[in-house]
Motif scaffolding. Structure first.
Motif, mmCIF file in Angstrom:
data_model
loop_
_atom_site.group_PDB
_atom_site.id
_atom_site.type_symbol
_atom_site.label_atom_id
_atom_site.label_comp_id
_atom_site.label_asym_id
_atom_site.label_seq_id
_atom_site.Cartn_x
_atom_site.Cartn_y
_atom_site.Cartn_z
ATOM 1 N N GLY A 1 -9.838 1.714 -0.679
ATOM 2 C CA GLY A 1 -10.085 0.298 -0.888
ATOM 3 C C GLY A 1 -8.923 -0.475 -1.468
ATOM 4 O O GLY A 1 -9.027 -1.687 -1.695
ATOM 5 N N THR A 2 -7.805 0.179 -1.713
ATOM 6 C CA THR A 2 -6.654 -0.505 -2.303
ATOM 7 C C THR A 2 -6.124 -1.577 -1.359
ATOM 8 O O THR A 2 -5.979 -1.352 -0.150
ATOM 9 N N VAL A 3 -5.837 -2.748 -1.919
ATOM 10 C CA VAL A 3 -5.255 -3.838 -1.122
ATOM 11 C C VAL A 3 -3.825 -4.157 -1.557
ATOM 12 O O VAL A 3 -3.141 -4.970 -0.930
ATOM 13 N N GLY A 4 -3.376 -3.535 -2.650
ATOM 14 C CA GLY A 4 -2.024 -3.767 -3.158
ATOM 15 C C GLY A 4 -1.946 -3.320 -4.604
ATOM 16 O O GLY A 4 -2.840 -2.630 -5.107
ATOM 17 N N GLY B 1 1.165 9.007 -5.908
ATOM 18 C CA GLY B 1 0.885 10.269 -5.229
ATOM 19 C C GLY B 1 -0.378 10.286 -4.398
ATOM 20 O O GLY B 1 -0.666 11.289 -3.737
ATOM 21 N N TRP B 2 -1.162 9.226 -4.409
ATOM 22 C CA TRP B 2 -2.321 9.095 -3.523
ATOM 23 C C TRP B 2 -2.653 7.613 -3.399
ATOM 24 O O TRP B 2 -2.204 6.810 -4.209
ATOM 25 N N LEU B 3 -3.424 7.270 -2.382
ATOM 26 C CA LEU B 3 -3.819 5.885 -2.192
ATOM 27 C C LEU B 3 -5.313 5.767 -2.462
ATOM 28 O O LEU B 3 -6.137 6.239 -1.681
ATOM 29 N N LEU C 1 0.831 -1.204 0.000
ATOM 30 C CA LEU C 1 0.000 0.000 0.000
ATOM 31 C C LEU C 1 0.870 1.261 0.000
ATOM 32 O O LEU C 1 0.603 2.215 -0.740
ATOM 33 N N ALA C 2 1.895 1.254 0.824
ATOM 34 C CA ALA C 2 2.775 2.425 0.888
ATOM 35 C C ALA C 2 3.473 2.661 -0.447
ATOM 36 O O ALA C 2 3.654 3.815 -0.869
ATOM 37 N N GLN C 3 3.850 1.591 -1.098
ATOM 38 C CA GLN C 3 4.535 1.735 -2.385
ATOM 39 C C GLN C 3 3.595 2.211 -3.485
ATOM 40 O O GLN C 3 4.000 2.974 -4.363
ATOM 41 N N VAL C 4 2.333 1.775 -3.445
ATOM 42 C CA VAL C 4 1.347 2.297 -4.401
ATOM 43 C C VAL C 4 1.230 3.805 -4.234
ATOM 44 O O VAL C 4 1.299 4.564 -5.204
ATOM 45 N N GLU C 5 1.050 4.249 -3.007
ATOM 46 C CA GLU C 5 0.900 5.683 -2.742
ATOM 47 C C GLU C 5 2.149 6.452 -3.153
ATOM 48 O O GLU C 5 2.067 7.546 -3.723
ATOM 49 N N GLN C 6 3.300 5.881 -2.876
ATOM 50 C CA GLN C 6 4.550 6.551 -3.242
ATOM 51 C C GLN C 6 4.673 6.698 -4.750
ATOM 52 O O GLN C 6 5.125 7.728 -5.253
ATOM 53 N N ARG C 7 4.243 5.687 -5.492
ATOM 54 C CA ARG C 7 4.388 5.697 -6.946
ATOM 55 C C ARG C 7 3.446 6.685 -7.621
ATOM 56 O O ARG C 7 3.825 7.361 -8.582
ATOM 57 N N LEU D 1 -12.145 6.238 -7.503
ATOM 58 C CA LEU D 1 -10.714 5.931 -7.574
ATOM 59 C C LEU D 1 -9.891 7.003 -6.860
ATOM 60 O O LEU D 1 -8.938 6.690 -6.138
ATOM 61 N N PHE D 2 -10.252 8.270 -7.071
ATOM 62 C CA PHE D 2 -9.493 9.357 -6.449
ATOM 63 C C PHE D 2 -9.954 9.639 -5.019
ATOM 64 O O PHE D 2 -9.233 10.288 -4.252
ATOM 65 N N GLY D 3 -11.173 9.207 -4.671
ATOM 66 C CA GLY D 3 -11.688 9.482 -3.343
ATOM 67 C C GLY D 3 -12.079 10.921 -3.141
ATOM 68 O O GLY D 3 -12.107 11.410 -1.996
ATOM 69 N N ARG D 4 -12.411 11.596 -4.231
ATOM 70 C CA ARG D 4 -12.786 13.017 -4.155
ATOM 71 C C ARG D 4 -13.464 13.413 -5.462
ATOM 72 O O ARG D 4 -13.337 12.722 -6.475
#
Length: 372
Positions: free
Chosen positions: A131-134, A126-128, A118-124, A313-316
């Motif tokens: 509902g993301t699981v990986g 710019g947002w998480l 999850l942290a790597q998705v967000e890092q890549r 997807l963006f949560g906004r």
């Protein structure tokens, strides 16, 4: 227009498929002329995401995509367009989607598909996404801005001696002769590269391969997040569209989940994905509907679903700046149409919606086949 300087090859169509063939023929020492009915490319070649989706392909498409990738990179500097080498991030929001990505990484290897936390998705990206699981990072994929790259490639080819005539509409092609709106052109070889309009001049070939026009609804939206989005972003629906993913054992579970939980996404052929343009705006899409002749009216309910899923997807909330209809040739019988009309005339079309990904790799194989 028969002159001593007649070309060796006339290509009809200055989209990416036509330009790819012009480039390859020029590399082989042929004198090339390109005829384009519009003042510039305005079709599928500039209405897309600019996503060179190398990794997601399979079979022959993967072979073409790998070759095309190297050519995009090689053409970037001389033709003067940017290529973003940040790959693709596929966001998984269910365990079944994550299973497909893990299976894919096992088949292709970690150098082509790297699992992400999850942290790597967000890092890549710019947002998480909620509902993301990986996810997975596909580092070999590229991104270009098609509105800049296609004109730049055409201009560079002109500077290298390829003659491109814009505003010339071909009305009849046969036996080395092209009858156009401005006169007649002749060459030993003619290749028709006008994508979804195969049936306009060659209805028999269109019928043989059951060519239909795929229409797509796409949007350009204001940047929903502050951080730049370097990679292209794919989602679970993307796992049902690209052959590399659909061949994985868990892909059917992904399809079954959408069938049960969100059948409307499958009904509109949704491939929820995005890329970011150089000005920061985000290209978001896309739906898929197939007919030989599409109605001129777009159903707003399709746009509403796409916008709803984009906001999920963006949560906004997202703000639409532009919207357009994409179009490409589609066939259930072949992904790549290379077909003779007569001894001096051939039709070439990418009939699978992956022209930006594969055209530069298809061209050398098609010319090998055509030239014998």
């Amino acid at each position: 227009m028969t002159t001593p300087g007649n070309p060796d090859l006339i290509i009809v169509g200055a989209g990416i498929v036509g330009l790819a063939h012009a480039y390859e023929a020029h590399r082989r020492g042929m004198k090339v002329m390109v005829l384009e009915r519009d003042e510039r490319a305005v079709g599928a070649s500039v209405r897309n995401f600019g996503h060179v989706c190398t990794t997601g392909q399979s079979g022959q498409g993967l072979e073409y995509a790998r070759e095309a990738r190297e050519r995009w990179l090689g053409l970037s500097d001389p033709a003067g367009f940017a290529v973003v080498q940040q790959g693709t991030v596929v966001v998984a929001r269910t365990s079944d989607e994550l299973a497909v990505l893990e299976e894919f990484a096992d088949v292709r290897g970690r150098d082509e598909a790297t699992p992400l936390s999850l942290a790597q998705v967000e890092q890549r990206i710019g947002w998480l996404p909620p509902g993301t699981v990986g996810g997975a990072h596909l580092p070999l994929d590229l991104r270009v801005d098609p509105r800049a790259a296609v004109p730049a490639l055409a201009a560079w080819l002109q500077s290298q001696g390829v003659e491109i005539r814009f505003g010339v509409n071909a009305g009849q092609i046969a036996d080395g002769t092209v009858l156009t709106s401005v006169g007649t052109f002749e060459a030993p070889l003619i290749i028709h590269c006008v994508g979804h309009d195969v049936d306009r001049l060659f209805p028999t070939i269109a019928e043989k391969y059951q060519i239909r026009r795929c229409r797509l609804q796409m949007f350009e939206v204001a940047p929903p997040v502050a951080e730049p989005i370097g990679p292209a972003v794919l989602t679970g629906t993307s796992l049902l569209r690209y052959g590399g993913f659909t061949g994985m054992p868990s892909a059917e579970q992904v399809r079954a989940a959408f069938t049960n939980d969100q059948p409307e996404l499958l009904e509109i052929g949704l491939n929820l994905m995005l890329t970011q343009r150089p000005d920061g705006s985000v290209v978001l899409g896309d739906s898929h509907h197939y007919e030989r002749t599409n109605p001129p009216f777009d159903d707003e309910s399709v746009a509403s679903i796409l916008l709803r899923e984009g906001e999920r997807l963006f949560g906004r909330p997202i703000t639409v700046r532009k919207r357009w209809r994409g179009v490409y040739a589609s066939s259930n019988l072949t992904d790549f149409l290379v077909e003779p009309v007569d001894a001096r005339t051939h039709v070439v079309s990418v009939t699978s919606g992956i022209g930006m990904t594969t055209a530069l790799g298809l061209a050398p194989a098609a010319l090998d086949r055509i030239l014998g």
